[in-house]
Design a protein around this motif. Structure first.
Motif, short mmCIF file in Angstrom:
data_model
loop_
_atom_site.label_atom_id
_atom_site.label_comp_id
_atom_site.label_asym_id
_atom_site.label_seq_id
_atom_site.Cartn_x
_atom_site.Cartn_y
_atom_site.Cartn_z
N ARG A 135 4.52 12.95 15.94
CA ARG A 135 5.19 13.78 14.94
C ARG A 135 6.38 14.50 15.54
O ARG A 135 7.38 14.76 14.85
N SER A 136 6.33 14.82 16.84
CA SER A 136 7.46 15.51 17.46
C SER A 136 8.51 14.53 17.99
O SER A 136 9.55 14.97 18.48
N SER B 216 11.87 9.87 14.49
CA SER B 216 13.10 10.30 13.81
C SER B 216 13.99 11.20 14.66
O SER B 216 14.87 11.87 14.14
N GLN C 146 14.04 7.46 8.60
CA GLN C 146 13.40 8.40 7.68
C GLN C 146 13.26 9.76 8.38
O GLN C 146 12.87 9.83 9.55
N GLN C 147 13.56 10.81 7.66
CA GLN C 147 13.41 12.14 8.25
C GLN C 147 11.96 12.44 8.61
O GLN C 147 11.68 13.13 9.60
N ARG C 148 11.04 11.90 7.82
CA ARG C 148 9.61 12.03 8.12
C ARG C 148 8.95 10.69 7.81
O ARG C 148 8.72 10.37 6.63
N ASP D 219 0.18 12.21 6.49
CA ASP D 219 0.71 12.32 5.13
C ASP D 219 -0.16 11.58 4.13
O ASP D 219 0.18 11.53 2.95
#
Length: 287
Positions: free
Chosen positions: A148-149, A152, A176-178, A199
């Motif tokens: 997650r860190s 992107s 993708q930003q996330r 998500d």
């Protein structure tokens, strides 16, 4: 509720693949992928196993196309459908390997990657790959934090108990930003892990009433995806009413996306089944 396609050919799970798939290849898979793309299905899948012991393959299947190679090819043959790694085993990879490889695929596909990730359940494969079986849950949690860190981003940094890095460049990276991360599994722990790090949740091997019970015990964030299987392979042309009932049952269990298989005796028949399934789904949306 949207429909995601559990891709044919790429796995040969007992009871879910059809005889025609044994002699089919990339041309047939491409025809199915292009049809699913045209018809508005949410995603295609490809799962991961490196090598399955022969005695276990009899129960779990032994055919698993490599997800990166397969989804990269299908990305070039489709336009909008998402590419879902259902499921990568987290402990088989350094998180930056996933960030680089699937970040590149995200860039090449125009931002269509969904990372389906799981802790893993095949000890023999962990041992083969010198992966940490005993601490796989803790390793996975740290890897998810690291991912997650890192996804992107060009410059990445993470400091955790199993992965520690800084002042590194990952280029190319996801556009993708996330990047959506959906966690697989069939336990309350997997659901809690999905809510904390991901998500979405894509469980397997549980009846809908049990899934609904598990979901009722957890507060999921807004926009969180619940990806539930629609049951045994569907026959939209031959059993339209049963197909509609299966989709409604999946929706009522809490699914935001139904993960579907269809029965077929050829690639052409498979595409026809997808067309019928898309029409049934459109009718259900009007309920």
């Amino acid at each position: 509720m949207r429909l995601g396609l559990n891709s044919p050919l790429v796995t040969a799970f007992p009871g879910q693949h059809s005889p025609w798939e044994r002699s089919a290849g990339i041309a047939e898979l491409t025809a199915v992928a292009e049809a699913a793309d045209r018809l508005g299905f949410d995603y295609l899948t490809c799962s991961e196993h490196v090598a399955v012991p022969a005695e276990i393959a009899a129960q779990r299947g032994g055919t698993y196309w490599d997800p990166l190679a397969t989804l990269s090819y299908l990305a070039a043959r489709t336009e909008r459908i998402r590419l879902h790694t259902q499921i990568l085993v987290i402990g088989y990879h350094h998180p930056l390997e996933i960030a680089k490889r699937y970040g590149t695929l995200d860039m090449l596909s125009g931002g269509r990657v969904v990372l389906g990730l799981g802790v893993g359940s095949l000890k023999e494969e962990f041992d083969l790959l010198s992966a940490d079986w005993e601490r796989r849950g803790k390793v996975s949690d740290d890897a998810l934090d690291a991912l997650r860190s890192s996804l992107s981003k060009r410059e990445v940094e993470h400091h955790g108990p199993f992965y520690d890095f800084a002042d590194l460049v990952v280029e190319p990276h996801a556009v993708q930003q996330r990047v959506p991360i959906w966690i697989g599994g069939h336990t309350p722990i997997s659901l809690r892990r999905a809510v904390k790090y991901g998500d979405g949740w894509c469980p397997f091997g549980l009846p809908h009433d049990k899934l609904a019970e598990m979901l009722s015990a957890v507060e999921v964030p807004e926009g969180f995806e619940i990806v539930l299987g629609a049951g045994r392979p569907l026959d939209p042309i031959g059993e339209g009413e049963r197909t509609a009932r299966a989709l409604r049952r999946t929706r009522d269990a809490g699914a935001t996306i139904a993960n579907v298989h269809v029965q077929a005796d050829s690639a052409t028949h498979y595409v026809e089944q997808l067309e019928a399934l898309a029409a049934i789904s459109a009718e259900i949306q009007e309920d």
